[in-house]
Motif scaffolding. Structure first.
Motif, PDB file in Angstrom:
ATOM      1  N   ALA A 123      -4.903-114.955 -30.294  1.00  0.00           N
ATOM      2  CA  ALA A 123      -3.659-115.446 -29.690  1.00  0.00           C
ATOM      3  C   ALA A 123      -3.046-114.406 -28.767  1.00  0.00           C
ATOM      4  N   GLU A 124      -3.038-113.135 -29.192  1.00  0.00           N
ATOM      5  CA  GLU A 124      -2.466-112.077 -28.354  1.00  0.00           C
ATOM      6  C   GLU A 124      -3.224-111.940 -27.038  1.00  0.00           C
ATOM      7  N   LYS A 125      -4.545-112.003 -27.115  1.00  0.00           N
ATOM      8  CA  LYS A 125      -5.338-111.860 -25.890  1.00  0.00           C
ATOM      9  C   LYS A 125      -5.103-113.030 -24.943  1.00  0.00           C
ATOM     10  N   PHE A 126      -5.079-114.248 -25.468  1.00  0.00           N
ATOM     11  CA  PHE A 126      -4.885-115.398 -24.602  1.00  0.00           C
ATOM     12  C   PHE A 126      -3.449-115.460 -24.071  1.00  0.00           C
ATOM     13  N   LYS A 127      -2.507-114.918 -24.819  1.00  0.00           N
ATOM     14  CA  LYS A 127      -1.118-114.847 -24.346  1.00  0.00           C
ATOM     15  C   LYS A 127      -1.019-113.886 -23.156  1.00  0.00           C
ATOM     16  N   GLN A 128      -1.747-112.759 -23.233  1.00  0.00           N
ATOM     17  CA  GLN A 128      -1.762-111.783 -22.139  1.00  0.00           C
ATOM     18  C   GLN A 128      -2.516-112.323 -20.929  1.00  0.00           C
ATOM     19  N   GLY A 129      -3.436-113.191 -21.184  1.00  0.00           N
ATOM     20  CA  GLY A 129      -4.295-113.713 -20.123  1.00  0.00           C
ATOM     21  C   GLY A 129      -5.631-112.989 -20.131  1.00  0.00           C
ATOM     22  N   TRP A 143     -14.066-113.289 -25.677  1.00  0.00           N
ATOM     23  CA  TRP A 143     -12.819-113.834 -26.225  1.00  0.00           C
ATOM     24  C   TRP A 143     -12.916-115.348 -26.379  1.00  0.00           C
ATOM     25  N   VAL A 144     -13.561-116.010 -25.447  1.00  0.00           N
ATOM     26  CA  VAL A 144     -13.745-117.460 -25.554  1.00  0.00           C
ATOM     27  C   VAL A 144     -14.625-117.770 -26.767  1.00  0.00           C
ATOM     28  N   PHE A 145     -15.657-116.989 -26.971  1.00  0.00           N
ATOM     29  CA  PHE A 145     -16.536-117.141 -28.135  1.00  0.00           C
ATOM     30  C   PHE A 145     -15.709-117.025 -29.415  1.00  0.00           C
ATOM     31  N   ALA A 146     -14.861-115.996 -29.487  1.00  0.00           N
ATOM     32  CA  ALA A 146     -14.011-115.802 -30.673  1.00  0.00           C
ATOM     33  C   ALA A 146     -13.068-116.982 -30.855  1.00  0.00           C
TER      34      ALA A 146
END
Length: 159
Positions: A123-129, A143-146
């Protein structure tokens, strides 16, 4: 993909192919079809120095062990590959595989903790972009895999 690369003998390449083929849950006949790649990855992984075996190389073997129902071995590979403070897609992925293996082994409290940790990282990574990333810390597609494994883990555990 499994049929095309079934005879791959390079362990690193076989691991990448296997990991990709195992991303979605697989049927029993698919596991049987992937077994030759799994065996190559098992042999290659065992021959690696610990710093490699428990780095990024832990993901394909841990996911393989999880998909074939060897939850104890999957847990061992994941736990050995984790660094408590690391916030990479590698650590998120290993935590999510751990969440599923713990859940399947009846360790529900541990499973929920690993799921929470993995979810937080994703969630943190996708929030940052997403950015391009790098080979050491992980690329955008890691990240997409995760995130895809997160969705599977949440579904498995009724989240």
């Amino acid at each position: 993909a499994a049929t095309r690369f079934l005879t791959e003998t390079n362990g690193d390449a076989a691991g990448r192919i296997l990991k990709t083929c195992l991303l979605p849950p697989v049927r029993e006949n698919t596991v049987a079809q992937l077994r030759p790649l799994g065996e190559v990855v098992e042999t290659w992984t065992a021959a690696q120095a610990p710093y490699l075996r428990f780095g990024w190389a832990a993901i394909p073997i841990a996911l393989w062990k999880y998909r074939v129902g060897d939850f104890a071995q999957a847990q061992q590979y994941c736990q050995n590959g984790l660094s408590p403070t690391e916030a990479t897609p590698k650590s998120a992925t290993l935590r999510l595989i751990l969440a599923m293996t713990c859940f399947q082994s009846g360790q529900e409290a541990e499973a929920r903790e690993y799921l929470t940790q993995g979810r937080k990282q994703v969630a943190e990574k996708f929030k940052q972009g997403l950015d391009r990333g790098d080979q050491g810390a992980g690329m955008w597609y890691d990240w997409v895999f995760a995130r895809l494994l997160l969705r599977e883990a949440e579904g498995l555990m009724g989240q």
